[in-house]
Design an enzyme around this catalytic site. Sequence first.
Site, PDB file in Angstrom:
ATOM      1  NE  ARG A  56       1.547  13.751  10.631  1.00 47.60           N
ATOM      2  CZ  ARG A  56       1.909  14.110   9.412  1.00 47.60           C
ATOM      3  NH1 ARG A  56       2.833  15.023   9.504  1.00 47.60           N
ATOM      4  NH2 ARG A  56       1.041  13.972   8.281  1.00 47.60           N
ATOM      5  NE  ARG A  90      -8.748   7.795   6.370  1.00 50.79           N
ATOM      6  CZ  ARG A  90      -8.239   8.935   5.658  1.00 50.79           C
ATOM      7  NH1 ARG A  90      -8.251   8.671   4.453  1.00 50.79           N
ATOM      8  NH2 ARG A  90      -7.984  10.025   6.406  1.00 50.79           N
ATOM      9  CE1 TYR A  93      -3.759   2.522   0.562  1.00 49.20           C
ATOM     10  CE2 TYR A  93      -1.942   3.539   2.378  1.00 49.20           C
ATOM     11  CZ  TYR A  93      -3.066   3.710   1.467  1.00 49.20           C
ATOM     12  OH  TYR A  93      -3.849   5.143   1.758  1.00 49.20           O
ATOM     13  CG  PHE A 128      12.427  18.276  -3.975  1.00 47.78           C
ATOM     14  CD1 PHE A 128      10.921  18.990  -3.989  1.00 47.78           C
ATOM     15  CD2 PHE A 128      12.224  17.099  -4.716  1.00 47.78           C
ATOM     16  CE1 PHE A 128       9.758  18.376  -4.246  1.00 47.78           C
ATOM     17  CE2 PHE A 128      11.145  16.585  -5.046  1.00 47.78           C
ATOM     18  CZ  PHE A 128       9.684  17.127  -4.818  1.00 47.78           C
TER      19      PHE A 128
END
Length: 476
Positions: A228, A238, A181, A298
Amino acid sequence: MPKATEVLYYLFHAQELRSIIQWKVWHNAVHERDESKESESAKICFQYLDKTSRSFSAVIQELHPDLLLPVCLFYLTLRGLDTVEDDTSIPAKTKEPVLRKFHQNLEVDGWHFDGNRPEEKDRDLLVNFKYVVEEFKKLKPAYREIIKDITEKMGNGMADFCLNAEFNEVGVKTIDDYDLYCYYVAGLVGEGLTRMFVESGFGNTALLQRPELHRSMGLFLQKTNIIRDIREDFDDNRKFWPKEIWSRHVDNFEDLFKPENKEKALNCSSDMVLNALEHTDECLFYLAGLREQSVFNFCAIPQAMAIATLDLCFRNYTMFQRNVKITKGHACQLMIESTQNLQVVCDVFKKHIHSIRKKNRPQDPNFLRISIACGKVEQFIESIFPSQKVEDVLAKSKAERAQAPVKGNTEDTMVIFGAVATMMVVICLSMLFIAWMLGARFDTAYAEFTKALGELSAQFSGRNITTATEGGHGEL
């Protein structure tokens, strides 16, 4: 306007306030976005980028001009896809074809989607998705192919999970399902970005030959977010924490949120953190393969945020009560440190790994495994940047060489004095021996010496008696 609680907080945390000021005042972007060269549709795309994610928007807009718009559109495309997948109000039969054909709609002029519920956060992005499509069709063919390919893979993966009745009912079941997932929603993002970096010449081509590296980059971020957001996801019904992990600690997932199971919940959360820590060394290895500063920034900033968030969540029961996140001041400090070089980023990781190690408890069933995982990261960092630097070794050696002559001179002086004293004793004994051999009478000499010494002693005694007698008459 800052809240009163924030003002009060920073009055007692001056270092964090200093970090915010430093970042706002002194931070200079490697590249600055030039809006004068952008079309109206491109400007609208960047406006949606600001709305959907302020943190990612800031680092994306500092990218090299060759990557600026491609990465922006890549992010908005996947955000749109994620908005469809996250909306629990959309029936699976409606959601599935949208997810599977999302990549094809990138080529359809004016395509948009308005099937989200009104309160969905990023609904407006999909309603006005035509602007993304317009700019997407202007990109270089190589970038378009990368974005379409990743969107197709991610859309199909999300659709498979949506149709998985077991997943919808009990959530993620095994650790393998959990990894799969996370790969679909984040690992593929790492693959797409890596292909873009290499295509632009800002990434080492070897990164494509080791897919486990960019896979770990994505999984580390996604797993941190899942850890978190445990309370928020639970409130939305969920379950992303795999049953294979939480069932080791409680019978039912809901039990993690009961106060009487606090210790079990903490042990379960440390189990989840341990699972995420397995990716950290590969994330650092990946960063070493980036060749351009804005690209490094980035990628490094989210990773630094992730390790700091893991540290915050580790054995922190508050996350089962409400959503937790690092403070703005801490985030600014992390951004300052993460926009320098790999060694500084490694220092950030080492600091938070050390913090996790300190909070680890022997009572935790995973105590030993967590200690080993932390040690593995520290050992990896040590192999790249040894704590004992070459400069320090050379300086120490130079100091030792400077002290060596002083030590040597002292030893030589003592040896010389010893040799002279020994020589004098030997000479004296030799002279006495020679005199004795020539007939010297040391017994007569000794007798004369004793006699003379006796006479001298008698004279000295007589003088003392006379002095004492004269002193006694004077007193009478």
